[in-house]
Write a protein that holds these residues in place. Sequence first.
Motif, mmCIF file in Angstrom:
data_model
loop_
_atom_site.group_PDB
_atom_site.id
_atom_site.type_symbol
_atom_site.label_atom_id
_atom_site.label_comp_id
_atom_site.label_asym_id
_atom_site.label_seq_id
_atom_site.Cartn_x
_atom_site.Cartn_y
_atom_site.Cartn_z
ATOM 1 N N CYS A 286 33.068 33.249 45.931
ATOM 2 C CA CYS A 286 34.197 34.405 45.612
ATOM 3 C C CYS A 286 35.457 33.421 45.480
ATOM 4 C CB CYS A 286 34.594 35.064 47.039
ATOM 5 S SG CYS A 286 33.398 36.230 47.738
ATOM 6 N N TRP A 287 35.966 34.073 44.138
ATOM 7 C CA TRP A 287 37.163 33.371 43.440
ATOM 8 C C TRP A 287 38.399 34.245 43.823
ATOM 9 C CZ3 TRP A 287 36.548 29.486 39.676
ATOM 10 C CH2 TRP A 287 35.216 29.043 39.588
ATOM 11 N N ARG A 288 39.578 33.524 44.167
ATOM 12 C CA ARG A 288 40.847 34.425 44.120
ATOM 13 C C ARG A 288 41.756 33.776 43.086
ATOM 14 N NH1 ARG A 288 45.857 34.010 46.398
ATOM 15 N NH2 ARG A 288 46.848 36.169 47.182
ATOM 16 N N LEU A 289 42.173 34.436 42.321
ATOM 17 C CA LEU A 289 42.903 33.986 41.034
ATOM 18 C C LEU A 289 44.342 34.360 41.022
ATOM 19 C CD1 LEU A 289 39.941 34.154 40.027
ATOM 20 C CD2 LEU A 289 40.916 33.456 37.911
ATOM 21 N N GLU A 290 45.622 33.888 40.943
ATOM 22 C CA GLU A 290 46.805 33.992 41.021
ATOM 23 C C GLU A 290 47.360 33.730 39.879
ATOM 24 O OE1 GLU A 290 50.810 34.690 43.801
ATOM 25 O OE2 GLU A 290 49.068 33.806 44.644
ATOM 26 N N ARG A 291 47.940 34.412 38.998
ATOM 27 C CA ARG A 291 48.683 33.970 37.678
ATOM 28 C C ARG A 291 50.045 33.597 38.186
ATOM 29 N NH1 ARG A 291 47.013 38.696 33.806
ATOM 30 N NH2 ARG A 291 49.197 39.387 34.375
ATOM 31 N N SER A 292 50.665 33.026 37.216
ATOM 32 C CA SER A 292 52.185 32.542 37.250
ATOM 33 C C SER A 292 52.951 33.768 37.697
ATOM 34 C CB SER A 292 52.744 31.480 36.226
ATOM 35 O OG SER A 292 52.432 32.420 34.976
ATOM 36 N N ALA B 291 40.737 38.982 42.506
ATOM 37 C CA ALA B 291 39.466 38.478 43.375
ATOM 38 C C ALA B 291 38.412 38.993 43.041
ATOM 39 C CB ALA B 291 39.912 38.965 44.870
ATOM 40 N N LEU B 292 37.496 37.936 42.728
ATOM 41 C CA LEU B 292 36.133 38.425 42.116
ATOM 42 C C LEU B 292 35.052 37.575 42.862
ATOM 43 C CD1 LEU B 292 37.024 37.853 38.307
ATOM 44 C CD2 LEU B 292 36.932 39.996 39.206
ATOM 45 N N THR B 293 33.829 38.139 42.864
ATOM 46 C CA THR B 293 32.712 37.414 43.390
ATOM 47 C C THR B 293 31.453 37.422 42.607
ATOM 48 O OG1 THR B 293 31.012 37.565 45.274
ATOM 49 C CG2 THR B 293 32.090 39.626 44.256
ATOM 50 N N GLU B 294 30.699 36.499 42.637
ATOM 51 C CA GLU B 294 29.485 36.396 41.609
ATOM 52 C C GLU B 294 28.208 37.282 42.384
ATOM 53 O OE1 GLU B 294 27.972 32.616 41.872
ATOM 54 O OE2 GLU B 294 27.533 32.340 44.151
ATOM 55 N N HIS B 295 28.601 37.973 43.426
ATOM 56 C CA HIS B 295 27.589 38.865 44.074
ATOM 57 C C HIS B 295 27.467 40.355 43.379
ATOM 58 C CE1 HIS B 295 24.843 40.582 46.945
ATOM 59 N NE2 HIS B 295 25.735 41.458 47.607
ATOM 60 N N ALA C 123 46.956 29.319 36.424
ATOM 61 C CA ALA C 123 46.566 30.055 37.450
ATOM 62 C C ALA C 123 46.022 29.313 38.578
ATOM 63 C CB ALA C 123 45.515 31.243 37.218
ATOM 64 N N GLN C 124 46.437 29.769 39.944
ATOM 65 C CA GLN C 124 46.286 29.166 41.234
ATOM 66 C C GLN C 124 44.942 29.685 41.292
ATOM 67 O OE1 GLN C 124 47.762 26.541 42.790
ATOM 68 N NE2 GLN C 124 49.002 26.747 40.744
ATOM 69 N N ILE C 125 43.836 28.816 41.996
ATOM 70 C CA ILE C 125 42.396 29.350 42.511
ATOM 71 C C ILE C 125 42.110 29.003 43.678
ATOM 72 C CG2 ILE C 125 40.133 29.077 41.698
ATOM 73 C CD1 ILE C 125 41.077 28.094 39.046
ATOM 74 N N VAL C 126 41.619 29.940 44.485
ATOM 75 C CA VAL C 126 40.940 29.506 45.863
ATOM 76 C C VAL C 126 39.474 29.740 45.873
ATOM 77 C CG1 VAL C 126 41.007 29.631 48.464
ATOM 78 C CG2 VAL C 126 43.271 29.742 47.217
ATOM 79 N N VAL C 127 38.486 29.121 46.004
ATOM 80 C CA VAL C 127 37.155 29.386 45.929
ATOM 81 C C VAL C 127 36.607 29.312 47.414
ATOM 82 C CG1 VAL C 127 34.897 28.789 45.026
ATOM 83 C CG2 VAL C 127 37.067 28.369 43.581
ATOM 84 N N ILE C 128 35.737 30.121 47.719
ATOM 85 C CA ILE C 128 35.283 30.309 48.983
ATOM 86 C C ILE C 128 33.708 30.528 48.913
ATOM 87 C CG2 ILE C 128 37.456 31.112 50.464
ATOM 88 C CD1 ILE C 128 35.852 33.887 50.738
ATOM 89 N N ARG C 129 32.837 30.102 49.959
ATOM 90 C CA ARG C 129 31.384 30.597 50.023
ATOM 91 C C ARG C 129 31.572 31.627 51.222
ATOM 92 N NH1 ARG C 129 26.987 29.948 47.648
ATOM 93 N NH2 ARG C 129 27.752 28.245 46.322
ATOM 94 N N ALA C 130 30.903 32.644 50.713
ATOM 95 C CA ALA C 130 30.773 33.796 51.756
ATOM 96 C C ALA C 130 29.566 34.264 52.069
ATOM 97 C CB ALA C 130 31.800 35.015 51.596
#
Length: 216
Positions: A21-27, A33-37, A94-101
């Motif tokens: 899962c990806w959380r992207l925040e632009r300047s 918030a997107l997921t590959e699921h 853009a700032q990115i936070v990646v998690i595995r859920a």
Amino acid sequence: MMISEEFAARLETGALTTCLCWRLERSDGFVLALTEHDNAIEVDGISYQPGAALEAARFVNGTGLAPGHAAAKGALSSDAITDEDLIDGVWNGAQIVVIRADWAHPIHWVHVWSGRFSEITHGPEGFQAELVSQKADFERPIGRQYNRRCDAVLGDHRCGIDLSDLQHAGKSCDQAFATCRDRFSNTDNFRGFPHMPGADFLLAGPAGNGTDGGKR
């Protein structure tokens, strides 16, 4: 975030119910918030929508203060991301936070990587992105450099030279103090330190007779 014992146990069993899962925040503050699921999932209060089709995503975290890096290839199939935005560089930095859920049990997740987009190239098959970790910010120069030469760019607001003025047409600048003085008569705006002592001065030892009369 520490991985829970229950999640660790599920991973050890080989359960294939996890996704990135990806959380992207632009300047400008816009968050996506997107997921590959295939379906939307809610993790830690954030709703991740399907729309990340990524290939060969890899994440490397360096040891110590060495910046980690990552790369991703694929497509972000979201209405919020347009080809024009990618071409115009709206998502650069853009700032990115990646998690595995665990999409079957979304209370279980683990942080994978965090950083920012450093470069995005766009083509007919989607995008390719280079990502750098947050530790890369420690390598960014802050403030001015203590240097003999000027650190302004000829013609910028710090330099003050009007390049449209015919008397400066075709002239170049090597950032040396003598050039600023003799070629442009612009020493008031010189952005260097021409009188700083050199290495020979700093490394020189005391005079042989114990004094040099204040000459050194």
